[in-house]
Design a protein around this motif. Structure first.
Motif, PDB file in Angstrom:
ATOM      1  N   THR A  87       0.849  -1.201   0.000  1.00 10.34           N
ATOM      2  CA  THR A  87       0.000   0.000   0.000  1.00 10.34           C
ATOM      3  C   THR A  87       0.877   1.240   0.000  1.00 10.34           C
ATOM      4  O   THR A  87       1.956   1.238   0.598  1.00 10.34           O
ATOM      5  CB  THR A  87      -0.891  -0.001   1.272  1.00 10.34           C
ATOM      6  OG1 THR A  87      -1.765  -1.133   1.212  1.00 10.34           O
ATOM      7  CG2 THR A  87      -1.730   1.268   1.383  1.00 10.34           C
ATOM      8  N   ILE A  88       0.415   2.295  -0.664  1.00 15.09           N
ATOM      9  CA  ILE A  88       1.065   3.603  -0.577  1.00 15.09           C
ATOM     10  C   ILE A  88       0.030   4.585  -0.043  1.00 15.09           C
ATOM     11  O   ILE A  88      -1.097   4.646  -0.559  1.00 15.09           O
ATOM     12  CB  ILE A  88       1.575   4.081  -1.950  1.00 15.09           C
ATOM     13  CG1 ILE A  88       2.508   3.022  -2.556  1.00 15.09           C
ATOM     14  CG2 ILE A  88       2.306   5.420  -1.815  1.00 15.09           C
ATOM     15  CD1 ILE A  88       2.935   3.327  -3.981  1.00 15.09           C
ATOM     16  N   SER A  89       0.406   5.321   0.995  1.00 13.06           N
ATOM     17  CA  SER A  89      -0.522   6.306   1.560  1.00 13.06           C
ATOM     18  C   SER A  89      -0.262   7.678   0.942  1.00 13.06           C
ATOM     19  O   SER A  89       0.852   7.959   0.488  1.00 13.06           O
ATOM     20  CB  SER A  89      -0.357   6.368   3.077  1.00 13.06           C
ATOM     21  OG  SER A  89       0.972   6.707   3.415  1.00 13.06           O
ATOM     22  N   PHE A  90      -1.301   8.508   0.944  1.00 14.27           N
ATOM     23  CA  PHE A  90      -1.229   9.850   0.365  1.00 14.27           C
ATOM     24  C   PHE A  90      -1.922  10.839   1.298  1.00 14.27           C
ATOM     25  O   PHE A  90      -2.641  10.442   2.215  1.00 14.27           O
ATOM     26  CB  PHE A  90      -1.933   9.877  -1.002  1.00 14.27           C
ATOM     27  CG  PHE A  90      -1.181   9.143  -2.074  1.00 14.27           C
ATOM     28  CD1 PHE A  90      -0.274   9.804  -2.887  1.00 14.27           C
ATOM     29  CD2 PHE A  90      -1.369   7.786  -2.265  1.00 14.27           C
ATOM     30  CE1 PHE A  90       0.429   9.127  -3.873  1.00 14.27           C
ATOM     31  CE2 PHE A  90      -0.667   7.090  -3.242  1.00 14.27           C
ATOM     32  CZ  PHE A  90       0.232   7.771  -4.053  1.00 14.27           C
ATOM     33  N   ALA A  91      -1.727  12.124   0.982  1.00 12.08           N
ATOM     34  CA  ALA A  91      -2.296  13.184   1.815  1.00 12.08           C
ATOM     35  C   ALA A  91      -3.821  13.173   1.815  1.00 12.08           C
ATOM     36  O   ALA A  91      -4.449  13.570   2.801  1.00 12.08           O
ATOM     37  CB  ALA A  91      -1.793  14.546   1.339  1.00 12.08           C
ATOM     38  N   THR A  92      -4.434  12.760   0.712  1.00 12.36           N
ATOM     39  CA  THR A  92      -5.899  12.709   0.595  1.00 12.36           C
ATOM     40  C   THR A  92      -6.266  11.557  -0.352  1.00 12.36           C
ATOM     41  O   THR A  92      -5.401  11.034  -1.062  1.00 12.36           O
ATOM     42  CB  THR A  92      -6.474  14.008  -0.027  1.00 12.36           C
ATOM     43  OG1 THR A  92      -5.983  14.125  -1.375  1.00 12.36           O
ATOM     44  CG2 THR A  92      -6.093  15.256   0.750  1.00 12.36           C
ATOM     45  N   GLY A  93      -7.541  11.256  -0.382  1.00 16.62           N
ATOM     46  CA  GLY A  93      -8.026  10.272  -1.354  1.00 16.62           C
ATOM     47  C   GLY A  93      -7.789  10.754  -2.782  1.00 16.62           C
ATOM     48  O   GLY A  93      -7.394   9.978  -3.652  1.00 16.62           O
ATOM     49  N   GLY A 225      -5.377   9.258   2.082  1.00 18.97           N
ATOM     50  CA  GLY A 225      -5.815   8.374   0.999  1.00 18.97           C
ATOM     51  C   GLY A 225      -4.805   7.261   0.827  1.00 18.97           C
ATOM     52  O   GLY A 225      -3.680   7.350   1.324  1.00 18.97           O
ATOM     53  N   ALA A 226      -5.206   6.201   0.135  1.00 16.93           N
ATOM     54  CA  ALA A 226      -4.282   5.081  -0.059  1.00 16.93           C
ATOM     55  C   ALA A 226      -4.597   4.328  -1.338  1.00 16.93           C
ATOM     56  O   ALA A 226      -5.742   4.289  -1.790  1.00 16.93           O
ATOM     57  CB  ALA A 226      -4.358   4.126   1.128  1.00 16.93           C
ATOM     58  N   VAL A 227      -3.545   3.738  -1.894  1.00 16.85           N
ATOM     59  CA  VAL A 227      -3.656   2.815  -3.022  1.00 16.85           C
ATOM     60  C   VAL A 227      -3.069   1.493  -2.555  1.00 16.85           C
ATOM     61  O   VAL A 227      -1.934   1.458  -2.082  1.00 16.85           O
ATOM     62  CB  VAL A 227      -2.812   3.280  -4.228  1.00 16.85           C
ATOM     63  CG1 VAL A 227      -2.966   2.297  -5.374  1.00 16.85           C
ATOM     64  CG2 VAL A 227      -3.174   4.674  -4.649  1.00 16.85           C
ATOM     65  N   THR A 228      -3.827   0.425  -2.671  1.00 16.30           N
ATOM     66  CA  THR A 228      -3.326  -0.912  -2.336  1.00 16.30           C
ATOM     67  C   THR A 228      -3.263  -1.745  -3.607  1.00 16.30           C
ATOM     68  O   THR A 228      -4.243  -1.800  -4.358  1.00 16.30           O
ATOM     69  CB  THR A 228      -4.247  -1.600  -1.306  1.00 16.30           C
ATOM     70  OG1 THR A 228      -4.293  -0.797  -0.121  1.00 16.30           O
ATOM     71  CG2 THR A 228      -3.744  -2.998  -0.958  1.00 16.30           C
ATOM     72  N   ASP A 229      -2.115  -2.355  -3.851  1.00 18.32           N
ATOM     73  CA  ASP A 229      -1.986  -3.290  -4.970  1.00 18.32           C
ATOM     74  C   ASP A 229      -2.380  -4.669  -4.446  1.00 18.32           C
ATOM     75  O   ASP A 229      -1.829  -5.135  -3.445  1.00 18.32           O
ATOM     76  CB  ASP A 229      -0.536  -3.288  -5.478  1.00 18.32           C
ATOM     77  CG  ASP A 229      -0.355  -4.103  -6.760  1.00 18.32           C
ATOM     78  OD1 ASP A 229      -1.045  -5.134  -6.926  1.00 18.32           O
ATOM     79  OD2 ASP A 229       0.484  -3.715  -7.586  1.00 18.32           O
ATOM     80  N   THR A 230      -3.340  -5.299  -5.116  1.00 19.36           N
ATOM     81  CA  THR A 230      -3.809  -6.609  -4.643  1.00 19.36           C
ATOM     82  C   THR A 230      -2.837  -7.727  -5.009  1.00 19.36           C
ATOM     83  O   THR A 230      -2.972  -8.843  -4.504  1.00 19.36           O
ATOM     84  CB  THR A 230      -5.179  -6.955  -5.262  1.00 19.36           C
ATOM     85  OG1 THR A 230      -5.010  -6.974  -6.692  1.00 19.36           O
ATOM     86  CG2 THR A 230      -6.248  -5.946  -4.875  1.00 19.36           C
ATOM     87  N   GLY A 231      -1.909  -7.441  -5.918  1.00 17.15           N
ATOM     88  CA  GLY A 231      -0.980  -8.475  -6.371  1.00 17.15           C
ATOM     89  C   GLY A 231      -1.539  -9.311  -7.508  1.00 17.15           C
ATOM     90  O   GLY A 231      -0.893 -10.253  -7.972  1.00 17.15           O
ATOM     91  N   LEU A 232      -2.759  -8.972  -7.985  1.00 16.29           N
ATOM     92  CA  LEU A 232      -3.396  -9.809  -9.010  1.00 16.29           C
ATOM     93  C   LEU A 232      -3.041  -9.389 -10.441  1.00 16.29           C
ATOM     94  O   LEU A 232      -3.256 -10.144 -11.380  1.00 16.29           O
ATOM     95  CB  LEU A 232      -4.930  -9.762  -8.845  1.00 16.29           C
ATOM     96  CG  LEU A 232      -5.480 -10.305  -7.524  1.00 16.29           C
ATOM     97  CD1 LEU A 232      -6.993 -10.119  -7.452  1.00 16.29           C
ATOM     98  CD2 LEU A 232      -5.118 -11.778  -7.368  1.00 16.29           C
ATOM     99  N   PHE A 233      -2.517  -8.168 -10.612  1.00 16.31           N
ATOM    100  CA  PHE A 233      -2.277  -7.680 -11.978  1.00 16.31           C
ATOM    101  C   PHE A 233      -0.867  -8.035 -12.434  1.00 16.31           C
ATOM    102  O   PHE A 233       0.079  -7.980 -11.663  1.00 16.31           O
ATOM    103  CB  PHE A 233      -2.485  -6.161 -12.034  1.00 16.31           C
ATOM    104  CG  PHE A 233      -2.448  -5.613 -13.436  1.00 16.31           C
ATOM    105  CD1 PHE A 233      -3.503  -5.846 -14.302  1.00 16.31           C
ATOM    106  CD2 PHE A 233      -1.354  -4.895 -13.887  1.00 16.31           C
ATOM    107  CE1 PHE A 233      -3.469  -5.367 -15.612  1.00 16.31           C
ATOM    108  CE2 PHE A 233      -1.310  -4.403 -15.187  1.00 16.31           C
ATOM    109  CZ  PHE A 233      -2.369  -4.636 -16.050  1.00 16.31           C
TER     110      PHE A 233
END
Ligand SMILES: *Cc1c(COP(=O)(O)O)cnc(C)c1O
Length: 417
Positions: A87-93, A225-233
Motif C-alpha cells: 500500500t502507498i498512503s497519500f495526503a488525501t483520497g 488516501g491510499a492505493v493498495t496493490d492486490t498483487g493480481l495484476f
C-alpha cells in the motif's frame, strides 16, 4: 519476534487491524506506534544510505516525502485489511487517485470509468482528457456497457463500490472478469464500503483506492488516501511501466512506479501526524461500520415508508435495483444513503428542522452528516452532469454516524412533520 510477526499465521481482520502496527517491531515496547516527525533519516554506514536510494536496503527511509515509519505502519495495516501486496498512503483520497491516473496512463491511452463517481474524481477525469487521455463514462451497472466501450488503447477501468450519492453498485464481478481477460488495470474505489464490508481483490481488482478521510479514520479529524496493490495484476504485460521500474520482483513494479512518480515527484504525502490519527481511528473500523450500517438500514426502511419521501437509495433495501448484488458481495449496505422528498420545495425547511444530523459535507464521521446534493457538492457540475448522473433537485445525502437509531428516527419524524 512475536505471534504477530509479519511472517506469522494469518489472523482475523479485526485482530490484524489492531495488531498490524506491531508486526514491524515496536520501539521501546510502546503498545501504540509512535509518531515519527523526523524529515531526514541518517545512517552509520554510507553503504546503507546508498542502499536505501538504490532500493537494495529494504524498509529504509531517506526523506519523509517518500514515507516515514509512521506512514509505513499505516500502510502495513491497510495492506493487511485489504489482503493486498502493498500500500502507498497519500495526503488525501484525491491525491491517491490522481497518482494512479497520472503515473499509469499516458497521452493517447483510454480509460473507462463508471459514470457514477465522486464529483471531484469526475472533474479529475476532465483534466485527464485535457492532457490527451481518452475518457469514456459508462453505466457500470452491467459489464456489457464496459465491454461496449473498449478500444484498442484501453488501459484502465475505474469504478466505485457504492456510488456517492446515488448508491449504484457496479457489476463488480463481471467487470473484474472482463479486465482480467483483456489485461486492463481494474481500479476499485472502496471508500464507501471499506475493507470492513468488502475486499475488492475478491472480484479481481488490481488496485484498491481508499479515502482514509472517511470511515477508516472515522472521526473527521484527518485527511488521507491510499492505493493498495492486490498483487493480481501482471505488470510485466503493462506497457506503461518505465524502464527504471522494470527491475526486481515484477509484482512490485506498479507500486514502485506509483511511489516514485506519484508520491515522490507529485508530493501529495501523508503527514505522520495524520497517519497516526488514521491508525488509531481504524482500530475501531469494524465496530463502527457494523453499527452505522445497521442504523442506516433501519433509517432507510423508515424513510421509505414515509409519505413525504419519494424515493430512498440504499443498497441494503430490497427495493434497490442492485440489492441482490450488494447482499452477495458486501457484509452490509454501508452507512451512506440518499433520499428524495416528494416536494423539493420542502427541502430547506426539513433540513433546518433536523436537530441531530449536522448540515455539512463529508462522509464517514462518528456524527451523522446531511447535505442537499444539487445546490452544494454537485453545483459546479451543472444541470447537464446532474441529469446524466440522475441527481434530482430534491436529493438529500446522509452519512449515518453512531447516534442511537431511535433518536435519529425520532428527529426525522419531527422534521418531516
Ligand atoms: C471522499 C472521496 C474521495 C476523495 O477523498 P478525499 O480524502 O476527500 O480526497 C474519493 N472517492 C470517494 C468515493 C470519496 O467518497
Amino acid at each position: 519476534m512475536t505471534a504477530f510477526d509479519k511472517q506469522g499465521p494469518r489472523t482475523g481482520p479485526s485482530t490484524d487491524n489492531v495488531h498490524a502496527d506491531r508486526r514491524f517491531g515496536v520501539e521501546h515496547g510502546a503498545i501504540h506506534k509512535p509518531i515519527h516527525t523526523s524529515v531526514q533519516y541518517g545512517f552509520e554506514r554510507v553503504e546503507d544510505l546508498i542502499g536505501v536510494f538504490q532500493g537494495t536496503v529494504k524498509g529504509g527511509y531517506n526523506y519523509a516525502r517518500q514515507g516515514t515509519p509512521t506512514t509505513a505502519a499505516l500502510e502495513a495495516k491497510l495492506t493487511q485489511l485489504e489482503q493486498g501486496l502493498g500500500t502507498i498512503s497519500f495526503a488525501t483520497g484525491m491525491a491517491a487517485i490522481s497518482a494512479v491516473f497520472l503515473t499509469l496512463l499516458r497521452k493517447g491511452d483510454h480509460i473507462i470509468s463508471s459514470r457514477y463517481v465522486f464529483g471531484n474524481t469526475n472533474s479529475l477525469l476532465g483534466t485527464l482528457e485535457d492532457l490527451g487521455v481518452e475518457v469514456s463514462k459508462v453505466d457500470a451497472g452491467s459489464a456489457s456497457a464496459v465491454e461496449a466501450a473498449l478500444r484498442p488503447n484501453t488501459r484502465m477501468v475505474f469504478v466505485e463500490t457504492v456510488a456517492n450519492p446515488g448508491t449504484q453498485v457496479p457489476d463488480l464481478v463481471g467487470i473484474g472478469a472482463l479486465c482480467q481477460a483483456r489485461g486492463l488495470v481494474y481500479v476499485v474505489d472502496n471508500t464507501i464500503t471499506s475493507p470492513a464490508l468488502f475486499l475488492p481483490r475478491s472480484v479481481g481488482a488490481s488496485l484498491v483506492i481508499n479515502s482514509l478521510t472517511k470511515t477508516i479514520a472515522g472521526h473527521g479529524d484527518a485527511l488521507g488516501g491510499a492505493v493498495t496493490d492486490t498483487g493480481l495484476f501482471d505488470w510485466q504485460a503493462f506497457p506503461n511501466i518505465f524502464a527504471a521500474y522494470r527491475k526486481g520482483d515484477a509484482r512490485q513494479w506498479g507500486l514502485q512506479q506509483i511511489r516514485k512518480k506519484g508520491l515522490r515527484d507529485m508530493g501529495g504525502t501523508l503527514s505522520s501526524d495524520a497517519a497516526h490519527r488514521i491508525s488509531v481511528g481504524a482500530e475501531t473500523l469494524p465496530l463502527r461500520v457494523r453499527q452505522a450500517s445497521a442504523t442506516a438500514l433501519a433509517l432507510a426502511g423508515w424513510l421509505q415508508a414515509h409519505p413525504k419521501v419519494a424515493a430512498v437509495h440504499y443498497p441494503g433495501l430490497e427495493s434497490h435495483p442492485h440489492h441482490a448484488r450488494a447482499a452477495e458481495l458486501f457484509k452490509a449496505g454501508s452507512w451512506l444513503l440518499s433520499f428524495e422528498l416528494r416536494d423539493p420545495a420542502d427541502l430547506v425547511q426539513v433540513l433546518n428542522r433536523l436537530q441531530l444530523p449536522i448540515k455539512a459535507t463529508g462522509l464517514g464521521d462518528t456524527r451523522t452528516l446531511i447535505i442537499p446534493v444539487a445546490p452544494t457538492i454537485f453545483w459546479e457540475a451543472g444541470p447537464a452532469v446532474r441529469a446524466e448522473m440522475g441527481i434530482a433537485d430534491g436529493l438529500i445525502r446522509l452519512s449515518v454516524g453512531l447516534e442511537d437509531e431511535a433518536d435519529l428516527i425520532a428527529d426525522f419524524a419531527q422534521a418531516l412533520g
